[in-house]
Motif scaffolding. Structure first.
Motif, PDB file in Angstrom:
ATOM      1  N   GLY A 115     -46.327 -39.398  31.580  1.00 20.19           N
ATOM      2  CA  GLY A 115     -45.501 -40.626  31.446  1.00 20.19           C
ATOM      3  C   GLY A 115     -45.845 -41.185  32.891  1.00 20.19           C
ATOM      4  N   TYR A 116     -45.440 -41.245  33.676  1.00 19.33           N
ATOM      5  CA  TYR A 116     -46.058 -41.701  35.036  1.00 19.33           C
ATOM      6  C   TYR A 116     -47.225 -41.606  35.133  1.00 19.33           C
ATOM      7  CZ  TYR A 116     -40.717 -41.113  36.889  1.00 19.33           C
ATOM      8  OH  TYR A 116     -39.516 -41.560  36.760  1.00 19.33           O
ATOM      9  N   GLU A 117     -48.537 -40.437  34.840  1.00 21.23           N
ATOM     10  CA  GLU A 117     -50.078 -40.259  34.929  1.00 21.23           C
ATOM     11  C   GLU A 117     -50.590 -42.002  34.789  1.00 21.23           C
ATOM     12  OE1 GLU A 117     -51.275 -36.128  35.929  1.00 21.23           O
ATOM     13  OE2 GLU A 117     -50.938 -37.344  34.273  1.00 21.23           O
ATOM     14  N   SER A 118     -49.167 -42.582  32.542  1.00 20.78           N
ATOM     15  CA  SER A 118     -49.865 -42.934  32.738  1.00 20.78           C
ATOM     16  C   SER A 118     -49.672 -44.815  32.952  1.00 20.78           C
ATOM     17  CB  SER A 118     -49.732 -43.238  30.998  1.00 20.78           C
ATOM     18  OG  SER A 118     -47.888 -43.542  30.965  1.00 20.78           O
ATOM     19  N   ARG A 138     -54.351 -36.256  28.554  1.00 23.23           N
ATOM     20  CA  ARG A 138     -53.671 -37.025  29.626  1.00 23.23           C
ATOM     21  C   ARG A 138     -55.056 -37.774  30.925  1.00 23.23           C
ATOM     22  NH1 ARG A 138     -51.698 -32.203  33.700  1.00 23.23           N
ATOM     23  NH2 ARG A 138     -51.844 -34.069  35.165  1.00 23.23           N
ATOM     24  N   GLN A 139     -56.750 -37.108  30.642  1.00 19.90           N
ATOM     25  CA  GLN A 139     -57.534 -37.036  31.301  1.00 19.90           C
ATOM     26  C   GLN A 139     -57.941 -38.374  30.327  1.00 19.90           C
ATOM     27  OE1 GLN A 139     -59.936 -34.340  30.935  1.00 19.90           O
ATOM     28  NE2 GLN A 139     -58.915 -33.007  31.569  1.00 19.90           N
ATOM     29  N   GLU A 140     -57.893 -38.666  29.026  1.00 16.74           N
ATOM     30  CA  GLU A 140     -58.158 -39.674  28.746  1.00 16.74           C
ATOM     31  C   GLU A 140     -57.547 -42.194  29.150  1.00 16.74           C
ATOM     32  OE1 GLU A 140     -55.957 -40.433  24.785  1.00 16.74           O
ATOM     33  OE2 GLU A 140     -57.546 -38.924  23.885  1.00 16.74           O
ATOM     34  N   ILE A 141     -56.915 -41.472  30.816  1.00 17.53           N
ATOM     35  CA  ILE A 141     -56.608 -42.836  31.290  1.00 17.53           C
ATOM     36  C   ILE A 141     -57.951 -43.345  32.369  1.00 17.53           C
ATOM     37  CG2 ILE A 141     -54.156 -41.767  32.212  1.00 17.53           C
ATOM     38  CD1 ILE A 141     -54.671 -40.837  34.913  1.00 17.53           C
ATOM     39  N   LEU A 142     -58.582 -42.023  32.105  1.00 19.14           N
ATOM     40  CA  LEU A 142     -59.460 -41.993  32.929  1.00 19.14           C
ATOM     41  C   LEU A 142     -60.773 -43.340  31.486  1.00 19.14           C
ATOM     42  CD1 LEU A 142     -61.414 -39.450  35.254  1.00 19.14           C
ATOM     43  CD2 LEU A 142     -60.834 -42.248  35.559  1.00 19.14           C
ATOM     44  N   GLU A 143     -60.258 -43.396  30.913  1.00 19.09           N
ATOM     45  CA  GLU A 143     -61.093 -43.957  29.445  1.00 19.09           C
ATOM     46  C   GLU A 143     -60.950 -45.613  29.180  1.00 19.09           C
ATOM     47  OE1 GLU A 143     -61.034 -41.819  26.057  1.00 19.09           O
ATOM     48  OE2 GLU A 143     -62.373 -39.334  27.546  1.00 19.09           O
ATOM     49  N   ARG A 144     -60.131 -46.121  30.036  1.00 17.42           N
ATOM     50  CA  ARG A 144     -59.227 -47.073  29.825  1.00 17.42           C
ATOM     51  C   ARG A 144     -60.088 -48.505  30.300  1.00 17.42           C
ATOM     52  NH1 ARG A 144     -53.575 -45.353  32.212  1.00 17.42           N
ATOM     53  NH2 ARG A 144     -53.498 -46.389  34.093  1.00 17.42           N
ATOM     54  N   ARG A 198     -44.014 -45.209  20.364  1.00 18.50           N
ATOM     55  CA  ARG A 198     -43.961 -44.187  20.293  1.00 18.50           C
ATOM     56  C   ARG A 198     -45.254 -43.475  21.490  1.00 18.50           C
ATOM     57  NH1 ARG A 198     -45.198 -39.530  17.428  1.00 18.50           N
ATOM     58  NH2 ARG A 198     -44.223 -37.648  17.713  1.00 18.50           N
ATOM     59  N   ALA A 199     -44.839 -42.890  22.743  1.00 21.73           N
ATOM     60  CA  ALA A 199     -46.078 -42.295  23.429  1.00 21.73           C
ATOM     61  C   ALA A 199     -47.017 -41.101  22.645  1.00 21.73           C
ATOM     62  CB  ALA A 199     -45.345 -41.927  24.787  1.00 21.73           C
ATOM     63  N   TRP A 200     -47.955 -41.207  22.781  1.00 23.72           N
ATOM     64  CA  TRP A 200     -48.968 -39.923  22.471  1.00 23.72           C
ATOM     65  C   TRP A 200     -48.385 -38.437  23.078  1.00 23.72           C
ATOM     66  CZ3 TRP A 200     -50.638 -35.831  25.641  1.00 23.72           C
ATOM     67  CH2 TRP A 200     -51.098 -36.484  26.827  1.00 23.72           C
ATOM     68  N   TRP A 201     -47.534 -38.680  24.115  1.00 23.47           N
ATOM     69  CA  TRP A 201     -47.375 -37.229  24.720  1.00 23.47           C
ATOM     70  C   TRP A 201     -45.497 -36.662  24.086  1.00 23.47           C
ATOM     71  CZ3 TRP A 201     -48.162 -41.349  27.514  1.00 23.47           C
ATOM     72  CH2 TRP A 201     -47.318 -42.227  28.459  1.00 23.47           C
ATOM     73  N   SER A 202     -44.721 -37.855  23.025  1.00 18.52           N
ATOM     74  CA  SER A 202     -43.568 -37.713  22.653  1.00 18.52           C
ATOM     75  C   SER A 202     -44.281 -36.598  21.266  1.00 18.52           C
ATOM     76  CB  SER A 202     -42.957 -38.719  22.441  1.00 18.52           C
ATOM     77  OG  SER A 202     -43.599 -39.311  21.132  1.00 18.52           O
ATOM     78  N   GLY A 203     -45.231 -36.861  21.389  1.00 14.92           N
ATOM     79  CA  GLY A 203     -45.358 -34.967  20.170  1.00 14.92           C
ATOM     80  C   GLY A 203     -45.740 -34.003  20.562  1.00 14.92           C
ATOM     81  N   TYR A 204     -45.567 -34.056  21.974  1.00 17.27           N
ATOM     82  CA  TYR A 204     -45.047 -32.383  22.953  1.00 17.27           C
ATOM     83  C   TYR A 204     -44.298 -32.014  22.854  1.00 17.27           C
ATOM     84  CZ  TYR A 204     -50.314 -33.473  21.955  1.00 17.27           C
ATOM     85  OH  TYR A 204     -51.650 -33.426  20.917  1.00 17.27           O
ATOM     86  N   LYS A 205     -42.915 -32.659  22.979  1.00 16.03           N
ATOM     87  CA  LYS A 205     -42.015 -32.266  23.762  1.00 16.03           C
ATOM     88  C   LYS A 205     -41.690 -30.942  23.457  1.00 16.03           C
ATOM     89  CE  LYS A 205     -39.374 -36.518  23.836  1.00 16.03           C
ATOM     90  NZ  LYS A 205     -37.849 -37.201  23.757  1.00 16.03           N
ATOM     91  N   LYS A 206     -42.266 -30.316  21.814  1.00 21.19           N
ATOM     92  CA  LYS A 206     -41.646 -28.737  21.807  1.00 21.19           C
ATOM     93  C   LYS A 206     -41.970 -27.730  22.745  1.00 21.19           C
ATOM     94  CE  LYS A 206     -39.739 -29.315  17.763  1.00 21.19           C
ATOM     95  NZ  LYS A 206     -40.189 -28.856  16.103  1.00 21.19           N
ATOM     96  N   VAL A 207     -43.455 -28.264  23.447  1.00 18.62           N
ATOM     97  CA  VAL A 207     -43.872 -27.175  24.361  1.00 18.62           C
ATOM     98  C   VAL A 207     -44.344 -28.028  26.029  1.00 18.62           C
ATOM     99  CG1 VAL A 207     -45.284 -26.621  21.727  1.00 18.62           C
ATOM    100  CG2 VAL A 207     -46.531 -28.572  23.924  1.00 18.62           C
ATOM    101  N   ILE A 208     -43.497 -28.821  26.261  1.00 21.90           N
ATOM    102  CA  ILE A 208     -43.603 -29.270  27.729  1.00 21.90           C
ATOM    103  C   ILE A 208     -42.350 -29.546  28.200  1.00 21.90           C
ATOM    104  CG2 ILE A 208     -46.327 -30.270  27.307  1.00 21.90           C
ATOM    105  CD1 ILE A 208     -45.224 -32.916  27.923  1.00 21.90           C
ATOM    106  N   SER A 209     -42.219 -29.352  29.307  1.00 21.43           N
ATOM    107  CA  SER A 209     -41.057 -29.431  29.685  1.00 21.43           C
ATOM    108  C   SER A 209     -40.955 -30.741  30.238  1.00 21.43           C
ATOM    109  CB  SER A 209     -40.685 -28.648  31.249  1.00 21.43           C
ATOM    110  OG  SER A 209     -41.843 -29.213  32.453  1.00 21.43           O
ATOM    111  N   TYR A 254     -43.104 -33.918  31.091  1.00 22.48           N
ATOM    112  CA  TYR A 254     -43.595 -35.040  29.852  1.00 22.48           C
ATOM    113  C   TYR A 254     -43.016 -36.500  31.285  1.00 22.48           C
ATOM    114  CZ  TYR A 254     -41.752 -37.799  26.582  1.00 22.48           C
ATOM    115  OH  TYR A 254     -40.857 -39.176  25.162  1.00 22.48           O
ATOM    116  N   ASP A 255     -42.447 -36.215  31.666  1.00 26.11           N
ATOM    117  CA  ASP A 255     -41.999 -37.208  33.161  1.00 26.11           C
ATOM    118  C   ASP A 255     -43.283 -37.645  33.852  1.00 26.11           C
ATOM    119  OD1 ASP A 255     -39.642 -37.385  32.124  1.00 26.11           O
ATOM    120  OD2 ASP A 255     -38.192 -36.467  33.489  1.00 26.11           O
TER     121      ASP A 255
END
Length: 277
Positions: free
Chosen positions: A96-99, A148-154, A77-88, A92-93
């Motif tokens: 996922g592509y950014e990650s 979303r900015q956490e990709i820089l910490e990978r 389960r991706a972390w952003w799936s918990g925000y489906k109610k507030v993002i389009s 959302y897509d």
């Protein structure tokens, strides 16, 4: 992206074995519809079924182990799936592509790119543009932007190339203090080995970036087509179906780099503007 890679690998492996979907279904005593649903991604595949398919296709055990790991990761389960109610769905897509991206090239003519925003800047910006009936979503939307900015910490972050119009670094979103901290944040981020930030100055005059913001997301696997993200004040589009347009936008991006102050000149401008606030 993981699910798509798995689907591509399954179809390629079947093609390599010379088997049709009917033959696969008959060999494994499955229904034809099950094989079709698995290859189309309509259903998740169990690791047991995956091993059975790949063994039938004659895939080496080492490769089977890699694909089983990929299948397990695809079900996480991706972390952003918990925000489906507030993002389009488009947003959302995009996340996922950014990650999954190996490189991201983004141009913004109006505001600091979301991946570079401070929390206070993001809050001020989102609060200023959101519709009255969605005021309660502001904190969640800011949280999404920060995560979303956490990709820089990978361990292996993507390459990030940003070009912005000079108006983005002069417009005082959130007021002088917030903007000063935002500019300092940009200078700090620009020192990251995976990040390049460049400003197209006002003196460049009319330039192709004035037509709107765009982002090109590129992936490590040659099997994965680049993704184009186009955004306007009232619309967002994320597509991987316009590969000719991707080429055009990549050329535009390089044209904007030629017009920019380059990283060195950009750092001078950002520091000067921060000191003036």
């Amino acid at each position: 992206m993981r699910q798509r890679r798995l689907r591509v690998e399954l179809r390629r492996s079947r093609d390599g074995s010379g088997l049709t979907q009917d033959q696969v279904a008959e060999s494994l005593d499955w229904s034809l519809s099950k094989v079709i649903r698995i290859e189309s991604g309509a259903v998740n595949i169990s690791t047991t079924d995956l091993r059975a398919l790949l063994s039938l296709y004659g895939v080496a055990e080492e490769r089977i182990a890699e694909l089983v790991t990929l299948a397990r990761a695809a079900r996480e389960r991706a972390w952003w799936s918990g925000y489906k109610k507030v993002i389009s769905q488009q947003y959302y897509d995009l996340i996922g592509y950014e990650s999954a991206a190996a490189a991201i090239r983004q141009f913004e003519p109006l505001v600091i790119p979301g991946l570079l925003q401070t929390q206070e800047y993001a809050h001020a910006y989102i609060s200023g543009i959101i519709s009255p009936e969605r005021r309660g979503d502001v904190d969640a939307l800011v949280e999404v932007r920060m995560r979303r900015q956490e990709i820089l910490e990978r361990d292996h972050p993507p390459l990030l190339f940003f070009i912005v119009d000079e108006s983005t670094v002069r417009r005082q979103i959130g007021g002088p203090r917030v903007m000063r901290e935002q500019l300092r944040h940009l200078v700090e981020l620009a020192s990251h080995p995976q990040v390049v930030i460049e400003v197209v100055p006002f003196t460049a005059g009319v330039h192709p970036g004035l037509q709107g913001a765009f982002t090109i997301l590129e992936f490590a696997s040659a099997e994965d087509d680049d993704v184009l993200h186009l955004e306007s004040p009232r619309d967002m589009r994320v597509t991987r179906d316009l590969q000719e347009a991707v080429v055009t936008y990549r050329e535009t991006f390089e044209q904007l780099r030629e017009l920019s102050l380059r990283p060195e000149g950009t750092a001078v401008l950002l520091n000067r503007l921060a000191e003036e606030l």
